[in-house]
Motif scaffolding. Structure first.
Motif, PDB file in Angstrom:
ATOM      1  N   THR B 106      98.607   5.460  14.912  1.00 49.35           N
ATOM      2  CA  THR B 106      98.377   4.205  14.172  1.00 49.35           C
ATOM      3  C   THR B 106      96.988   4.211  13.547  1.00 49.35           C
ATOM      4  N   LEU B 107      96.030   4.823  14.251  1.00 44.92           N
ATOM      5  CA  LEU B 107      94.665   4.879  13.715  1.00 44.92           C
ATOM      6  C   LEU B 107      94.604   5.790  12.487  1.00 44.92           C
ATOM      7  N   VAL B 108      95.206   6.978  12.624  1.00 41.46           N
ATOM      8  CA  VAL B 108      95.144   7.955  11.529  1.00 41.46           C
ATOM      9  C   VAL B 108      95.903   7.442  10.299  1.00 41.46           C
ATOM     10  N   ILE B 109      97.044   6.785  10.526  1.00 38.76           N
ATOM     11  CA  ILE B 109      97.820   6.267   9.395  1.00 38.76           C
ATOM     12  C   ILE B 109      97.242   4.939   8.913  1.00 38.76           C
ATOM     13  N   GLY B 110      96.796   4.115   9.849  1.00 40.62           N
ATOM     14  CA  GLY B 110      96.347   2.768   9.490  1.00 40.62           C
ATOM     15  C   GLY B 110      94.980   2.722   8.822  1.00 40.62           C
ATOM     16  N   TYR B 111      94.069   3.630   9.239  1.00 46.71           N
ATOM     17  CA  TYR B 111      92.702   3.531   8.712  1.00 46.71           C
ATOM     18  C   TYR B 111      92.632   3.699   7.195  1.00 46.71           C
ATOM     19  N   PRO B 112      93.305   4.745   6.644  1.00 45.43           N
ATOM     20  CA  PRO B 112      93.252   4.875   5.175  1.00 45.43           C
ATOM     21  C   PRO B 112      93.839   3.658   4.456  1.00 45.43           C
ATOM     22  N   VAL B 113      94.890   3.074   5.030  1.00 43.26           N
ATOM     23  CA  VAL B 113      95.479   1.868   4.424  1.00 43.26           C
ATOM     24  C   VAL B 113      94.441   0.745   4.425  1.00 43.26           C
ATOM     25  N   ALA B 114      93.788   0.574   5.572  1.00 43.89           N
ATOM     26  CA  ALA B 114      92.763  -0.470   5.685  1.00 43.89           C
ATOM     27  C   ALA B 114      91.607  -0.190   4.731  1.00 43.89           C
ATOM     28  N   LEU B 115      91.251   1.077   4.613  1.00 43.77           N
ATOM     29  CA  LEU B 115      90.167   1.483   3.714  1.00 43.77           C
ATOM     30  C   LEU B 115      90.496   1.076   2.280  1.00 43.77           C
ATOM     31  N   PHE B 116      91.751   1.304   1.917  1.00 45.78           N
ATOM     32  CA  PHE B 116      92.186   0.957   0.569  1.00 45.78           C
ATOM     33  C   PHE B 116      92.141  -0.550   0.356  1.00 45.78           C
ATOM     34  N   ILE B 117      92.771  -1.290   1.281  1.00 45.61           N
ATOM     35  CA  ILE B 117      92.859  -2.741   1.086  1.00 45.61           C
ATOM     36  C   ILE B 117      91.493  -3.401   1.243  1.00 45.61           C
ATOM     37  N   GLY B 118      90.744  -2.991   2.266  1.00 44.90           N
ATOM     38  CA  GLY B 118      89.511  -3.699   2.592  1.00 44.90           C
ATOM     39  C   GLY B 118      88.326  -3.329   1.732  1.00 44.90           C
ATOM     40  N   GLY B 186     109.108   5.268  15.762  1.00 38.54           N
ATOM     41  CA  GLY B 186     109.413   3.837  15.764  1.00 38.54           C
ATOM     42  C   GLY B 186     108.207   3.000  16.145  1.00 38.54           C
ATOM     43  N   MET B 187     107.539   3.405  17.230  1.00 46.37           N
ATOM     44  CA  MET B 187     106.387   2.612  17.707  1.00 46.37           C
ATOM     45  C   MET B 187     105.249   2.640  16.700  1.00 46.37           C
ATOM     46  N   THR B 188     104.983   3.817  16.129  1.00 48.14           N
ATOM     47  CA  THR B 188     103.883   3.922  15.160  1.00 48.14           C
ATOM     48  C   THR B 188     104.132   2.990  13.981  1.00 48.14           C
ATOM     49  N   GLN B 189     105.393   2.986  13.510  1.00 46.58           N
ATOM     50  CA  GLN B 189     105.699   2.142  12.357  1.00 46.58           C
ATOM     51  C   GLN B 189     105.527   0.660  12.704  1.00 46.58           C
ATOM     52  N   ILE B 190     106.011   0.291  13.885  1.00 46.39           N
ATOM     53  CA  ILE B 190     105.998  -1.135  14.226  1.00 46.39           C
ATOM     54  C   ILE B 190     104.584  -1.637  14.523  1.00 46.39           C
ATOM     55  N   TYR B 191     103.747  -0.814  15.173  1.00 48.60           N
ATOM     56  CA  TYR B 191     102.446  -1.319  15.612  1.00 48.60           C
ATOM     57  C   TYR B 191     101.303  -0.993  14.663  1.00 48.60           C
ATOM     58  N   CYS B 192     101.593  -0.190  13.632  1.00 44.08           N
ATOM     59  CA  CYS B 192     100.532   0.225  12.713  1.00 44.08           C
ATOM     60  C   CYS B 192      99.806  -0.977  12.097  1.00 44.08           C
ATOM     61  N   VAL B 193     100.564  -2.002  11.735  1.00 41.73           N
ATOM     62  CA  VAL B 193      99.970  -3.145  11.046  1.00 41.73           C
ATOM     63  C   VAL B 193      98.923  -3.862  11.920  1.00 41.73           C
ATOM     64  N   PHE B 194      99.088  -3.771  13.259  1.00 38.21           N
ATOM     65  CA  PHE B 194      98.103  -4.419  14.136  1.00 38.21           C
ATOM     66  C   PHE B 194      96.779  -3.657  14.125  1.00 38.21           C
ATOM     67  N   MET B 195      96.835  -2.397  13.702  1.00 37.73           N
ATOM     68  CA  MET B 195      95.617  -1.615  13.534  1.00 37.73           C
ATOM     69  C   MET B 195      95.020  -1.903  12.153  1.00 37.73           C
ATOM     70  N   VAL B 196      95.894  -1.998  11.147  1.00 38.38           N
ATOM     71  CA  VAL B 196      95.439  -2.192   9.768  1.00 38.38           C
ATOM     72  C   VAL B 196      94.676  -3.522   9.629  1.00 38.38           C
ATOM     73  N   GLY B 197      95.229  -4.593  10.208  1.00 33.41           N
ATOM     74  CA  GLY B 197      94.658  -5.931  10.035  1.00 33.41           C
ATOM     75  C   GLY B 197      93.184  -6.024  10.412  1.00 33.41           C
ATOM     76  N   PRO B 198      92.855  -5.784  11.696  1.00 36.87           N
ATOM     77  CA  PRO B 198      91.445  -5.931  12.107  1.00 36.87           C
ATOM     78  C   PRO B 198      90.494  -4.990  11.375  1.00 36.87           C
ATOM     79  N   ILE B 199      90.943  -3.752  11.106  1.00 40.25           N
ATOM     80  CA  ILE B 199      90.044  -2.814  10.401  1.00 40.25           C
ATOM     81  C   ILE B 199      89.795  -3.315   8.980  1.00 40.25           C
ATOM     82  N   THR B 200      90.880  -3.774   8.310  1.00 36.93           N
ATOM     83  CA  THR B 200      90.717  -4.319   6.959  1.00 36.93           C
ATOM     84  C   THR B 200      89.708  -5.452   6.961  1.00 36.93           C
ATOM     85  N   VAL B 237      88.227  -1.315  14.588  1.00 35.70           N
ATOM     86  CA  VAL B 237      89.010  -0.251  15.224  1.00 35.70           C
ATOM     87  C   VAL B 237      89.287  -0.617  16.684  1.00 35.70           C
ATOM     88  N   MET B 238      88.266  -1.160  17.359  1.00 31.83           N
ATOM     89  CA  MET B 238      88.429  -1.517  18.772  1.00 31.83           C
ATOM     90  C   MET B 238      89.418  -2.661  18.954  1.00 31.83           C
TER      91      MET B 238
END
Lengths: 365, 310
Positions: B106-118, B186-200, B237-238
């Motif tokens: 979730t971190l590896v996939i979510g961080y670039p997404v957050a980087l883009f949005i945020g 399945g888990m990575t897809q479902i929980y990724c957004v919870f990583m994206v939000g706070p980092i963004t 991230v934390m």
């Protein structure tokens, strides 16, 4: 050909939506010069500074630093350092790490880096704060850290974006003096942006006055103050009264225009054609005021008659507003030492006059 | 918390008995009463639905369990059975392993997404729109989102069909579904957004002029990322890691529907044991799970002191 530290040639900035931020900007800056970009907000002065730093691309023209075209070089490879208005310190680093950042980027050996950082911290009186986090420091301290961080990498040009804007009035005066001394000591070129004429007049060797993306005038401070070349500069710098007129005529070194209150005689600051529409610029502090009596000025030159509309004194300067009638008001500043003048009250009829060498004739706006 | 501290420190300053009825002392007492009054609902809720049940779970884990009944005679039988059974220890290990992999994924996939949005998108309207797009999958039920992976990953699913048609493979890939792999996907897809939000959120608070200042001093993209952007986004991230950790460690549904019973997490054991009315044993698994979660969160908070950063 002389080598300029900085040269802007026909620089234009147009945004994709068609708005023009800066157009036809031409400027040559000599080594060690302190140049100010002065103008109201939105005049393009910060955009120009950011184009020199490389943060904004230029739409046309060229920017040269030490005769090298840097127009297409990214900011990280330009020999400039920028001091941001809000200082832009790295909040997660302490003072030492902030100042050393630029040297780390250059992969400087740690010993040499520490020596340079220590020296510049000493110079700016920051040694005591070396290990402190920057977000707990005062505005003046943060300002010094930003300067130290920008100067430690030994830039060829230091760019300052409203460096005094975030400071309170007293601190502003202190830092202003420090900046001036610093620039003289280091001898590097400073380009700084401000909307406050007192900063520009007090600090710089030359001032570029900008309005709506164009240069209005480039002059030394004294010349800018005494000989504005456009109506905009006349309004923006100092406290001048302008009287619009027509039928420009020349007589020796003097020029005169016919205004609603008679012919005003002064000096042209820029070439104009006889018979043109023009404007007389009368500085408030150059005007002499006297109780109205026909014999006051025998020549009758540059004499205006009116009634005192408002008066107040700030310290040693007395401010008068004289109503000439027809909605025209002239500002006059006198010394409060003159008891006779200070006895005048609102409604008194007075006449004012001004010697021709103090009046500037500029083209009508 | 702060209110309570203020109130109690206030009381200690008015310790002089003679002034007990002065207006200042009366005001102090009134403020203290108000503080307690404001605290009461929260404390009551936590005690009734958090502290008491936790104590009960620990207590029940020591009860005596027979095949058909459970009675409150204290014994360590359930604990011994849990700690000596390779099945349960394996599932504990599986839980930790899956948690670690999903956290990293979730971190590896979510961080670039957050980087883009945020960071790259500076228009707040576009930022909000993109974040809303991230949560659109939540408009469907959790189970449907998981089961939707079956037609994707199955032997005759979309991925295998495409790969076969492109002649990249001869036989359908069998590890895709009903395996640990499908659970991880399945888990990575479902929980990724919870990583994206706070980092963004953390990234969008970075002053753009700080990044410009770093560029101005000669730093390239990677140095700016490692030295400026990443450290400033660590609290995000934390927080994201805590969200993902708490949810993944307590998971059972994804494993139940995508693993074909091959992956048994502690959550699955609890569900099965409760289903067969083995309350004591379920409690043991629950206590073990709680300990793991507490350890994980404590470790994460050690890395970044969130209270200090925000």
């Amino acid at each position: 050909m002389t080598i300029h530290d900085l040269e802007l040639i026909d620089v234009c900035k147009t945004y994709p939506d068609g708005t023009t931020a800066v157009s036809d900007f031409n400027l040559q800056v000599e080594p060690g010069e302190f140049v100010a970009f002065l103008g109201p907000s939105g005049c393009g002065k910060t955009t120009t500074l950011r184009m020199i730093a490389g943060f904004e691309s230029i739409s046309s023209g060229r920017i040269m630093i030490k005769s090298k075209d840097v127009s297409n070089i990214p900011p990280e490879r330009r020999p400039t350092s920028m001091i941001f208005q809000n200082y832009a310190l790295f909040p997660h680093m302490n003072v030492r790490e902030n100042i050393g950042f630029g040297l780390d980027v250059k992969k400087m050996p740690a010993a040499e880096r520490d020596r340079k950082v220590d020296r510049i911290m000493d110079m700016f009186g920051l040694s005591e704060l070396a290990e402190r986090k920057v977000d707990r420091l005062s505005g003046g301290q943060r300002q010094r850290i930003a300067l130290a961080r920008g100067l430690v990498v030994e830039p060829q040009i230091l760019l300052l974006d409203e460096p005094l804007g975030a400071l309170d009035a007293n601190l502003r005066r202190v830092i202003q003096n420090e900046l001036k001394l610093l620039q003289r000591e280091l001898g590097i070129t400073f380009v700084f942006v401000t909307h406050a004429q007192s900063e520009a007049l007090g600090l710089s060797d030359r001032i570029v006055v900008m309005n709506s993306g164009r240069i209005e005038q480039i002059s030394r401070p004294h010349e800018l103050y005494t000989r504005p070349r456009t109506a905009f500069v006349a309004h923006f710098i100092g406290s001048n009264t302008t009287l619009a007129g027509s039928d420009l005529a020349f007589e020796g070194e003097n020029a005169s225009v016919q205004t609603a209150f008679g012919r005003m005689t002064g000096r042209c600051s820029t070439p104009m054609a006889a018979g043109a529409q023009a404007m007389a610029v009368i500085p408030a502090e150059a005007m002499r005021i006297s109780a109205a009596s026909p014999k006051a000025v025998p020549t009758g030159q540059n004499q205006l008659h009116g009634r005192i509309h408002m008066r107040h004194a700030v310290g040693s300067i007395g401010h008068f507003k004289i109503d000439l009638g027809g909605g025209h008001v002239v500002d006059v500043e006198t010394s409060t030492d003159n008891k006779h003048l200070m006895a005048l009250t609102v409604g008194d009829a007075v006449s004012v006059d001004c010697p021709p060498e103090r009046i500037t004739i500029v083209p009508a706006s | 918390m702060e209110i309570a501290e203020k109130a109690s420190s206030g009381v200690s300053t008015v310790s002089v008995r003679a002034s007990a009825d002065s207006p200042a002392a009366r005001r102090q007492r009134r403020e203290r009463r108000r503080a307690y009054f404001l605290l009461a609902p929260g404390v009551l809720w936590m005690v009734l639905f958090m502290v008491v049940p936790m104590i009960m779970v620990v207590y029940v884990s020591f009860w005596t369990q027979t095949t058909f009944a459970i009675h409150p005679t204290i014994t360590t039988d359930s604990w011994v059975r849990f700690l000596t059974s390779s099945t349960y220890l394996t599932s504990t290990w599986t839980t930790i392993r899956i948690w670690a992999i999903v956290l990293v994924a979730t971190l590896v996939i979510g961080y670039p997404v957050a980087l883009f949005i945020g960071l790259l998108v500076r228009n707040t309207t576009v930022q909000t729109t993109l974040l809303i797009l991230c949560i659109i999958p939540f408009w469907t039920s959790f189970l449907i989102r998981i089961i939707a992976w079956r037609p994707m990953l199955g032997t005759q699913g979309a991925i295998n069909t495409i790969l076969l048609d492109l002649h990249l493979i001869d036989h359908p890939l069998r590890f895709l579904l009903f395996s640990e792999f499908s659970v991880l996907v399945g888990m990575t897809q479902i929980y990724c957004v919870f990583m994206v939000g706070p980092i963004t959120f953390m990234l969008s608070r970075i002053d753009p002029s700080i990044i410009e200042a770093a560029r101005d001093l000669g730093a390239g993209f990677w140095r700016i990322f490692w030295k400026i952007i990443l450290p400033l986004s660590l609290p995000g991230v934390m927080v994201g890691s805590i969200f993902v950790s708490v949810m993944v460690l307590g998971e059972f549904a994804t494993a139940a529907s995508l693993s074909g019973r091959k992956v048994n997490l502690l959550g699955n054991i609890i569900v099965t044991q409760v289903g067969s009315l083995k309350w004591a044993f379920a409690s043991v698994a629950g206590v073990v799970l709680t300990i793991i979660i507490v350890v994980v969160i404590t470790a994460l908070l050690r890395v970044v002191n969130i209270r200090k950063e925000v």
